[in-house]
Design an enzyme around this catalytic site. Sequence first.
Site, short mmCIF file in Angstrom:
data_model
loop_
_atom_site.label_atom_id
_atom_site.label_comp_id
_atom_site.label_asym_id
_atom_site.label_seq_id
_atom_site.Cartn_x
_atom_site.Cartn_y
_atom_site.Cartn_z
N THR A 17 0.81 -1.22 0.00
CA THR A 17 0.00 0.00 0.00
C THR A 17 0.85 1.28 0.00
O THR A 17 0.33 2.38 -0.07
CB THR A 17 -0.96 0.03 1.22
OG1 THR A 17 -0.16 -0.07 2.40
CG2 THR A 17 -1.95 -1.11 1.18
N GLY A 18 2.17 1.12 0.04
CA GLY A 18 3.05 2.29 -0.05
C GLY A 18 3.17 2.74 -1.49
O GLY A 18 2.73 2.03 -2.40
N SER A 19 3.78 3.91 -1.74
CA SER A 19 3.80 4.42 -3.11
C SER A 19 4.72 3.57 -4.00
O SER A 19 4.32 3.18 -5.10
CB SER A 19 4.20 5.90 -3.14
OG SER A 19 5.53 6.05 -2.71
N LYS A 43 -3.53 -2.63 7.69
CA LYS A 43 -4.41 -2.46 6.52
C LYS A 43 -5.03 -3.78 6.06
O LYS A 43 -5.50 -3.89 4.93
CB LYS A 43 -3.62 -1.80 5.38
CG LYS A 43 -3.04 -0.45 5.79
CD LYS A 43 -3.18 0.60 4.72
CE LYS A 43 -2.83 1.97 5.29
NZ LYS A 43 -2.23 2.87 4.32
N THR A 98 14.56 -2.90 -0.86
CA THR A 98 14.89 -1.74 -0.03
C THR A 98 16.38 -1.41 0.01
O THR A 98 17.22 -2.29 0.22
CB THR A 98 14.41 -1.99 1.42
OG1 THR A 98 13.04 -2.34 1.37
CG2 THR A 98 14.61 -0.76 2.30
N GLU A 99 16.70 -0.13 -0.15
CA GLU A 99 18.07 0.37 -0.10
C GLU A 99 18.27 1.10 1.22
O GLU A 99 17.33 1.68 1.75
CB GLU A 99 18.27 1.35 -1.27
CG GLU A 99 19.65 1.96 -1.32
CD GLU A 99 19.82 2.92 -2.50
OE1 GLU A 99 18.88 3.05 -3.31
OE2 GLU A 99 20.87 3.54 -2.59
N TYR A 160 20.48 -3.82 -16.55
CA TYR A 160 19.61 -3.47 -17.67
C TYR A 160 20.45 -3.29 -18.93
O TYR A 160 20.07 -3.69 -20.02
CB TYR A 160 18.83 -2.16 -17.41
CG TYR A 160 18.13 -2.06 -16.08
CD1 TYR A 160 17.84 -3.19 -15.32
CD2 TYR A 160 17.75 -0.82 -15.57
CE1 TYR A 160 17.20 -3.09 -14.09
CE2 TYR A 160 17.11 -0.70 -14.36
CZ TYR A 160 16.85 -1.84 -13.61
OH TYR A 160 16.24 -1.70 -12.40
N GLU A 210 31.45 -5.59 -9.05
CA GLU A 210 32.02 -4.26 -8.85
C GLU A 210 33.01 -4.33 -7.70
O GLU A 210 33.13 -5.36 -7.03
CB GLU A 210 30.91 -3.24 -8.58
CG GLU A 210 30.08 -3.53 -7.34
CD GLU A 210 28.81 -2.68 -7.28
OE1 GLU A 210 28.25 -2.33 -8.33
OE2 GLU A 210 28.37 -2.39 -6.16
N HIS A 248 26.93 2.48 -3.93
CA HIS A 248 26.54 1.27 -3.20
C HIS A 248 27.35 1.19 -1.92
O HIS A 248 28.55 1.42 -1.93
CB HIS A 248 26.82 0.02 -4.04
CG HIS A 248 25.85 -0.20 -5.15
ND1 HIS A 248 26.17 -0.90 -6.28
CD2 HIS A 248 24.56 0.20 -5.31
CE1 HIS A 248 25.12 -0.94 -7.08
NE2 HIS A 248 24.13 -0.27 -6.52
#
Lengths: 293, 396
Positions: A17-19, A43, A98-99, A160, A210, A248
Amino acid sequence: MSVLVDKNTRLCVQGITGSAGGFHAKQCMEYGTNVVAGVTPGKGGQKFENKVPVFDTVWEARQATGCNVSVLFVPAAGAADGILEAVDAGVELVICITEGIPVIDMMRVKAEMAGKKSWLIGPNCPGIITPGECKIGIMPGYIHKPGGVGVISRSGTLTYEAVWQLTSRGYGQSTCIGIGGDPINGMSHLDAVKLFNDDPKTEAMILIGEIGGAAEEEAAAWIKDNCQKPVAAFIAGATAPPGRRMGHAGAIVSGGKGTAAGKIEALKAAGIAVADTPATMADTLITTMNGRK
Amino acid sequence: MNIHEYQAKELLQKFGAATPAGKVAGTAEEAEQIARELGTNALVVKAQVHAGGRGKGTFANGFKGGVHLVKSPAEAREVAAKMLGQTLVTHQTGAAGRVVNKVLIAVSVEIEREIYFAVLLDRATAAPLIVASTEGGVEIETVAEKSPEKIMREPIDPLAGLRPFQTRKLAKQLGFKSDQIKPAAKLFAALYRTFIESDCSMVEVNPLVVTKKGEVLALDAKFNFDDNALYRHPEIAAMRDTAEEDPREVEASKHGLNYIGLDGNIACLVNGAGLAMATMDIIKFYGGSPANFLDVGGGATEEQVTEAFKLLISDENVKAILVNIFGGIMKCDIIAQGIINAVKAVKLPVPLVVRLEGTNVDAGKKLIAQSGLAVIAADDLADAAQKVVKAAEGKS
């Protein structure tokens, strides 16, 4: 075939329900992912998009819907707890987008997950996709194409880039796994390599790493002795100044350890083709595949 | 984030880790007052800047040394007056040096032995690890190279924490005498607590000393904090001293941008940390030199992109700019509009190469075409890198 997720995956979205959670849950559903449950404490009882039932706990969502995979879009302060909640509910695969989760929280999560059957992918990752079947995460779906290349990466947009290069050249992907850019994460490069090695549909792999840590070196050593499939790699951060965190949390060269040069050397020593630039990741793999025919 | 020596000392004291008595002063009068309160004539005055090599540094006014032993409160005042407000140049500050705004006045101890002691987060085991050595006072990398057998490692269970027996074992292994085992073990435990409760990725004490009086003290401490955890440590976040940082990075952090200043002449604006690093790498591969690392992230707003672009333009070294976007969560039209807004406000002083791919790419390209901006369009990453390197050399 593919690894970890496919058209039978029954997904739960924590933070639906979060954006961010809502936006990406919708995108995943449009791609064809079977989203069977959402979780937001307080909720329970609502419906997301008039379709997906929302529960207060993952435990309840699992009981009611049989969800077997859960993805987290919850704020960093509550994400470690959310991962453990999904593990406790018996979900097989937990993916944490999540970051910004404190690394000490992740250290404890990892210790508490030891011996449990659940896999964790992430945190701080784009998620996982089996093209044409199931997309879980924030990657743009349209750049992918079903096929035989397994992609493993610590970075989102660099994945990507690799996927788009492959698709543009007519090469599809079996599954793409973003393992995340944090210093302590769930699935490692090596874990993912082993899964792809055992997957009959995966014919070749691209491994994107990396600076920081030694996960790429660990994977390289295993590939040398155990993997017959063609593998190409790219390591980002050759020009990064030592001692600085490059975006990162895990991308840092400290005490002369975790350099791009060291990783590239280890990969090459294992017989893995390493792309000179990020623009040639797919070409490097294709050349290696053709060389083996 | 780095902190000053006096702040490190305050943090250690808060967790009960023994350090030589001392306090920070902002004026020469304060320095004298603190020296008097310390009640001894064996004192040291230390200039507070983030750079190393202070002892061998020189002030712009000619005064030599950023660390001085003094023998009286009056002398402490005299030395402090020569340091405060002056610029100290050391081998780490560069020629511009750093202005000294504070000095630390501390008791000078007579050292019997020097130990190296660090608590760090070991990525390979995902657990804390204590690294210690009897060879204190020198860089641990040097010890690791010359006499690796003198480095001991004590792994710590991430859920149980450091056990008391481990602190005693370490003390014994480090050669502490029986009557020093208890204070050494107490100091190790306090350092571990500082590490965990302050969300550090490393606490390095070098040297940890035994004084001629037999005290066991942390003489100097270096902290690495986990930026992701600063939200729950406002008192540590408040220790940040922006005067010690690259002004470009200070400006970037005001707008929530992930920026690291470098010394090349090709600025880049990229989404995603991995792609941003890889973009720097490919610029270098084609013979150019990146002026910065900049990851605008996935959720950047049009305003953030505008601020990021202004920051790149304001860097006088920059001869060309490369925008490399692979839209995922980030939409290409947001980036395009942000750039157009920035260029409207500040005239574009250097060539701009743009490579857009991914979500809403056509809308983004259309916006740029309609804006009339003199943009060099690129088809892919290699093309973009080659074009920007050429542009920076004045050939486009």
